[in-house]
Design an enzyme around this catalytic site. Structure first.
Site, PDB file in Angstrom:
ATOM      1  N   SER A  24       0.837  -1.201   0.000  1.00 62.31           N
ATOM      2  CA  SER A  24       0.000   0.000   0.000  1.00 62.31           C
ATOM      3  C   SER A  24       0.867   1.245   0.000  1.00 62.31           C
ATOM      4  O   SER A  24       0.359   2.359   0.045  1.00 62.31           O
ATOM      5  CB  SER A  24      -0.907   0.003   1.231  1.00 62.31           C
ATOM      6  OG  SER A  24      -0.140  -0.154   2.408  1.00 62.31           O
ATOM      7  N   THR A 156     -39.856  25.865 -10.834  1.00 63.65           N
ATOM      8  CA  THR A 156     -40.175  24.529 -10.327  1.00 63.65           C
ATOM      9  C   THR A 156     -40.431  23.696 -11.577  1.00 63.65           C
ATOM     10  O   THR A 156     -40.936  24.232 -12.576  1.00 63.65           O
ATOM     11  CB  THR A 156     -41.432  24.528  -9.427  1.00 63.65           C
ATOM     12  OG1 THR A 156     -42.564  24.923 -10.208  1.00 63.65           O
ATOM     13  CG2 THR A 156     -41.293  25.466  -8.239  1.00 63.65           C
ATOM     14  N   HIS A 157     -40.043  22.449 -11.551  1.00 63.83           N
ATOM     15  CA  HIS A 157     -40.141  21.573 -12.732  1.00 63.83           C
ATOM     16  C   HIS A 157     -39.413  22.175 -13.932  1.00 63.83           C
ATOM     17  O   HIS A 157     -39.806  21.948 -15.076  1.00 63.83           O
ATOM     18  CB  HIS A 157     -41.596  21.291 -13.124  1.00 63.83           C
ATOM     19  CG  HIS A 157     -42.474  20.917 -11.971  1.00 63.83           C
ATOM     20  ND1 HIS A 157     -42.678  19.613 -11.580  1.00 63.83           N
ATOM     21  CD2 HIS A 157     -43.182  21.698 -11.104  1.00 63.83           C
ATOM     22  CE1 HIS A 157     -43.486  19.600 -10.535  1.00 63.83           C
ATOM     23  NE2 HIS A 157     -43.794  20.839 -10.213  1.00 63.83           N
ATOM     24  N   SER A 278     -13.096  26.280 -27.632  1.00 65.29           N
ATOM     25  CA  SER A 278     -13.165  25.031 -28.378  1.00 65.29           C
ATOM     26  C   SER A 278     -12.068  25.046 -29.430  1.00 65.29           C
ATOM     27  O   SER A 278     -11.738  26.097 -29.980  1.00 65.29           O
ATOM     28  CB  SER A 278     -14.541  24.916 -29.036  1.00 65.29           C
ATOM     29  OG  SER A 278     -14.455  24.110 -30.198  1.00 65.29           O
ATOM     30  N   LYS A 284     -16.983  29.527 -29.265  1.00 61.81           N
ATOM     31  CA  LYS A 284     -17.329  28.869 -28.001  1.00 61.81           C
ATOM     32  C   LYS A 284     -16.597  29.440 -26.789  1.00 61.81           C
ATOM     33  O   LYS A 284     -15.432  29.793 -26.856  1.00 61.81           O
ATOM     34  CB  LYS A 284     -17.003  27.363 -28.085  1.00 61.81           C
ATOM     35  CG  LYS A 284     -17.871  26.572 -29.023  1.00 61.81           C
ATOM     36  CD  LYS A 284     -19.344  26.576 -28.664  1.00 61.81           C
ATOM     37  CE  LYS A 284     -19.646  25.659 -27.512  1.00 61.81           C
ATOM     38  NZ  LYS A 284     -19.439  24.238 -27.847  1.00 61.81           N
ATOM     39  N   GLU A 291     -18.578  22.143 -15.398  1.00 63.51           N
ATOM     40  CA  GLU A 291     -18.764  20.798 -15.962  1.00 63.51           C
ATOM     41  C   GLU A 291     -17.863  19.776 -15.266  1.00 63.51           C
ATOM     42  O   GLU A 291     -18.279  18.669 -14.940  1.00 63.51           O
ATOM     43  CB  GLU A 291     -18.473  20.812 -17.463  1.00 63.51           C
ATOM     44  CG  GLU A 291     -19.515  21.581 -18.262  1.00 63.51           C
ATOM     45  CD  GLU A 291     -19.124  21.678 -19.727  1.00 63.51           C
ATOM     46  OE1 GLU A 291     -19.723  20.964 -20.536  1.00 63.51           O
ATOM     47  OE2 GLU A 291     -18.220  22.459 -20.058  1.00 63.51           O
ATOM     48  N   GLN A 323      -7.318  -1.990   4.336  1.00 64.39           N
ATOM     49  CA  GLN A 323      -6.259  -1.226   3.679  1.00 64.39           C
ATOM     50  C   GLN A 323      -6.816  -0.476   2.468  1.00 64.39           C
ATOM     51  O   GLN A 323      -6.275   0.539   2.041  1.00 64.39           O
ATOM     52  CB  GLN A 323      -5.143  -2.189   3.254  1.00 64.39           C
ATOM     53  CG  GLN A 323      -3.999  -1.546   2.519  1.00 64.39           C
ATOM     54  CD  GLN A 323      -2.776  -2.436   2.520  1.00 64.39           C
ATOM     55  OE1 GLN A 323      -2.143  -2.659   3.546  1.00 64.39           O
ATOM     56  NE2 GLN A 323      -2.451  -2.994   1.360  1.00 64.39           N
ATOM     57  N   LYS A 326      -8.075   3.638   2.032  1.00 64.23           N
ATOM     58  CA  LYS A 326      -7.302   4.875   1.875  1.00 64.23           C
ATOM     59  C   LYS A 326      -7.460   5.552   0.529  1.00 64.23           C
ATOM     60  O   LYS A 326      -7.578   6.777   0.457  1.00 64.23           O
ATOM     61  CB  LYS A 326      -5.833   4.605   2.169  1.00 64.23           C
ATOM     62  CG  LYS A 326      -5.593   4.584   3.658  1.00 64.23           C
ATOM     63  CD  LYS A 326      -4.317   3.908   4.030  1.00 64.23           C
ATOM     64  CE  LYS A 326      -4.512   3.086   5.267  1.00 64.23           C
ATOM     65  NZ  LYS A 326      -5.380   1.892   5.082  1.00 64.23           N
TER      66      LYS A 326
HETATM   67  N1  ARG Z   1      -1.249  -1.103   5.659  1.00 67.15           N
HETATM   68  C1  ARG Z   1      -2.223  -1.597   6.570  1.00 67.15           C
HETATM   69  C2  ARG Z   1      -3.549  -0.865   6.376  1.00 67.15           C
HETATM   70  O1  ARG Z   1      -3.537   0.162   5.783  1.00 67.15           O
HETATM   71  C3  ARG Z   1      -1.743  -1.392   7.971  1.00 67.15           C
HETATM   72  C4  ARG Z   1      -2.289  -2.360   8.951  1.00 67.15           C
HETATM   73  C5  ARG Z   1      -1.757  -3.712   8.658  1.00 67.15           C
HETATM   74  N2  ARG Z   1      -2.060  -4.629   9.681  1.00 67.15           N
HETATM   75  C6  ARG Z   1      -1.839  -5.920   9.533  1.00 67.15           C
HETATM   76  N3  ARG Z   1      -2.145  -6.676  10.494  1.00 67.15           N
HETATM   77  N4  ARG Z   1      -1.350  -6.430   8.431  1.00 67.15           N
HETATM   78  O2  ARG Z   1      -4.613  -1.309   6.793  1.00 67.15           O
END
Ligand code: ARG
Length: 460
Positions: A24, A156-157, A278, A284, A291, A323, A326
Site C-alpha cells: 500500500s 419549479t419543474h 473550443s 465557443k 462541468e 487497507q 485509503k
Molecule cells: N497497511 C495496513 C492498512 O492500511 C496497515 C495495517 C496492517 N495490519 C496488519 N495486520 N497487516 O490497513
C-alpha cells in the site's frame, strides 16, 4: 529474499504478485508525517512509563526525525517488499538506530497504528476543509450582496414559477454549504478519538498510558473499546458520505451555472479566466469548471460506494480489506478540496445579466399566483381564485399576451372582484416586495439574510 519485519515464522519468500497486491506504500506514503508524529508520542509514553529507557526514547525520536527529513528530501527509496508506510519508516529507522529500532513497536500493532495515522490525517484535512468552506460561503454571500436588487425567475419543474431575488437563489446554496460545514464539524468530532494503545485488538500487557498519548497528540477523547478502535472506519464512511452530499450540492450549482451561461438562458457570464474555448468552434466559451465539478461528483459518490461496500459484513476486528479504505478517502479529500477552492475563486468572476433575468420574469405568467392571491384577499376561496387565474392565463395565451396586458374589462369577464388596482399587484417588484414571510424572497428578508450570513462568518 527481503527480510520481513513479521517474517519470524515464515520459511518461504512471498510470491512477487502477492507482494505487489499487499503493498500500500504507493498511496499510504502520504501518511508519513502522521506516522512519525504518532511514533514519537508513543516513544515518549513508553519512556514515561519506563517500558523503554529515556536514552532509547531520545535516540529513537532523533532517528525518526532523520527518517522524516529523508522522506521530505525525496531520497527515500520505496519498495513493495516493505508493504506500507509503517514498515518503511521502521526499516529506515533501523539504519539510524540499528541496535534499538526494533523496540519502537513495543506495545503497538500496525492495526492501532494505521487507525491513528488515518485519524490524524483526516483531522488536519477536516480543519482545512472547514476553512475552505467558510471562504466559499463568504464569496457566495458577497455575490448575493453585490446583486441584492437583481430579480430572476424562480423555477419549479424547470418551468418559470415566480420571481425571486437572484441573491435569494444564491443564498439557498449558502445554506447547503453551511449544512455541509456542520456535517464536517460533526465528522471531526467522531474522528477526534485516540485509538493507539489498543494494539492488535485486545489491548496490551504493557502498562501503557493511553491518556498521555492522547494529550500529546491533541485528541479530545479516547477510543473506549480496543476491538472497536482497530476496526472502526465509521469516520471514513461518514466523511465520504458528507463529502458526497457536498458534491451533490456542487453538481446542482454547476448545472445551474452551465444552464445560465447558455445563449438560451443568457443570465450570467463567467470571465475568460474560468472558461475555455473550443479547438474547432471559435465562438465557443465553455463553462468547463462547472462541468468538471459536476463530473467529479461521480467519483466522490463512487468512493462512497467503495467504502461502504468495503465495510459491509466485515467481521471484527481488523481485516486486511481495510487497507482499501485509503484510496477512496484520499481521492475524496483531494477532489472535495479542489472543488471548494475552484468555486471560491470562480464565483467573483460571475457577471449577472440583470436585464435578461428581469425580462424573463415578465414573460411566462409568473404573476398568475398574484392574481389568485388578489382574489383570495378579496374574499374568494383560494381554490376558486386559482381557477379564475388559470382561466385568465388561458385567455392571455389565446391572445398571445401576458396577464398584465389584459384590460380590466377582460379581467372582469372572469370576476367582478378585479379592479384597476390589479396591475400594481402584477409587477415584478410588487411580487418580490409582497413576499414578506420569514425566509422568503422579500427584499428586507434577503438583505437581512445576507447581512446575518456575512456577520456570522466574520465572527467565526
Ligand atoms: N497497511 C495496513 C492498512 O492500511 C496497515 C495495517 C496492517 N495490519 C496488519 N495486520 N497487516 O490497513
Amino acid at each position: 529474499m527481503a527480510e520481513k519485519l513479521w517474517g519470524g515464522r515464515f520459511t518461504e519468500s512471498t510470491d512477487r504478485m502477492v507482494e505487489r497486491l499487499n503493498a500500500s506504500i504507493h498511496f499510504d506514503k502520504r501518511l508519513y508525517a502522521r506516522d512519525i508524529e504518532g511514533s514519537i508520542a508513543h516513544l515518549e509514553m513508553l519512556a514515561s512509563e519506563s517500558i523503554i529507557t529515556d536514552e532509547e526514547s531520545t535516540a529513537l525520536k532523533k532517528g525518526l526525525l532523520k527518517v522524516k527529513e529523508k522522506i521530505e528530501s525525496g531520497s527515500m527509496v520505496y519498495s513493495d517488499a516493505l508493504e506500507d508506510i509503517h514498515m518503511h519508516v521502521e526499516s529506515e529507522l533501523g539504519k539510524e538506530c540499528p541496535d534499538i529500532s526494533r523496540k519502537l513497536h513495543t506495545a503497538r500493532s500496525r492495526n492501532d497504528q494505521i487507525a491513528l495515522d488515518v485519524r490524524l490525517y483526516l483531522k488536519d484535512e477536516l480543519n482545512e476543509i472547514l476553512a475552505l468552506f467558510k471562504k466559499l460561503q463568504k464569496e457566495i454571500a458577497k455575490l448575493a450582496q453585490a446583486n441584492l436588487d437583481v430579480v430572476m425567475p424562480g423555477y419549479t419543474h424547470m418551468q418559470r414559477a415566480q420571481p425571486v431575488l437572484f441573491a435569494h437563489h444564491m443564498m439557498a446554496y449558502f445554506e447547503m454549504f453551511k449544512r455541509d460545514t456542520q456535517r464536517m464539524e460533526d465528522c471531526l468530532e467522531r474522528t477526534d478519538s485516540m485509538p493507539l494503545g489498543t494494539a492488535a485488538l485486545a489491548g496490551t500487557t504493557y502498562p501503557v498510558n493511553r491518556d498521555l498519548v492522547r494529550k500529546l497528540l491533541g485528541f479530545s477523547k479516547m477510543a473506549e473499546n480496543s476491538i472497536d478502535a482497530v476496526s472502526d472506519r465509521d469516520f471514513v464512511m461518514e466523511f465520504i458520505s458528507s463529502a458526497s452530499i457536498a458534491m451533490i450540492h456542487f453538481s446542482r450549482i454547476s448545472e445551474e451555472l452551465i444552464l445560465w451561461s447558455t445563449s438560451e438562458f443568457d443570465f450570467i457570464s463567467i470571465s475568460d479566466a474560468f472558461t475555455t474555448g473550443s479547438s474547432i468552434m471559435p465562438q465557443k466559451k465553455n463553462p468547463d469548471v462547472s462541468e468538471l465539478v459536476r463530473g467529479k461528483t461521480g467519483r466522490v459518490v463512487g468512493n462512497l460506494m467503495s467504502i461502504i461496500t468495503l465495510m459491509k459484513s466485515l467481521p471484527l476486528a481488523y481485516n486486511k480489506d481495510m487497507q482499501e479504505d485509503k484510496e477512496p478517502l484520499f481521492d475524496t479529500v483531494d477532489t472535495l478540496k479542489a472543488c471548494i477552492d475552484i468555486y471560491t475563486r470562480m464565483i467573483p468572476h460571475i457577471t449577472v445579466k440583470r436585464e435578461n433575468m428581469y425580462k424573463a420574469c415578465t414573460q411566462g405568467f409568473l404573476n398568475a399566483t398574484e392574481l389568485a392571491d388578489y382574489l383570495a384577499v378579496k374574499g374568494m376561496p383560494f381554490r376558486d381564485a386559482h381557477s379564475i387565474s388559470g382561466k385568465a392565463v388561458a385567455r392571455a395565451v389565446e391572445k398571445g399576451c401576458e396577464l398584465q396586458d389584459l384590460t380590466v374589462d377582460e379581467f372582469k369577464q372572469f370576476s367582478d372582484l378585479i379592479e384597476n388596482d390589479i396591475y400594481e399587484y402584477l409587477t415584478v417588484e410588487s411580487m418580490i416586495t409582497r413576499r414578506i414571510s420569514y425566509g422568503g424572497t422579500g427584499y428586507d428578508n434577503v438583505r437581512n439574510a445576507v447581512e446575518k450570513a456575512l456577520s456570522n462568518l466574520e465572527e467565526q
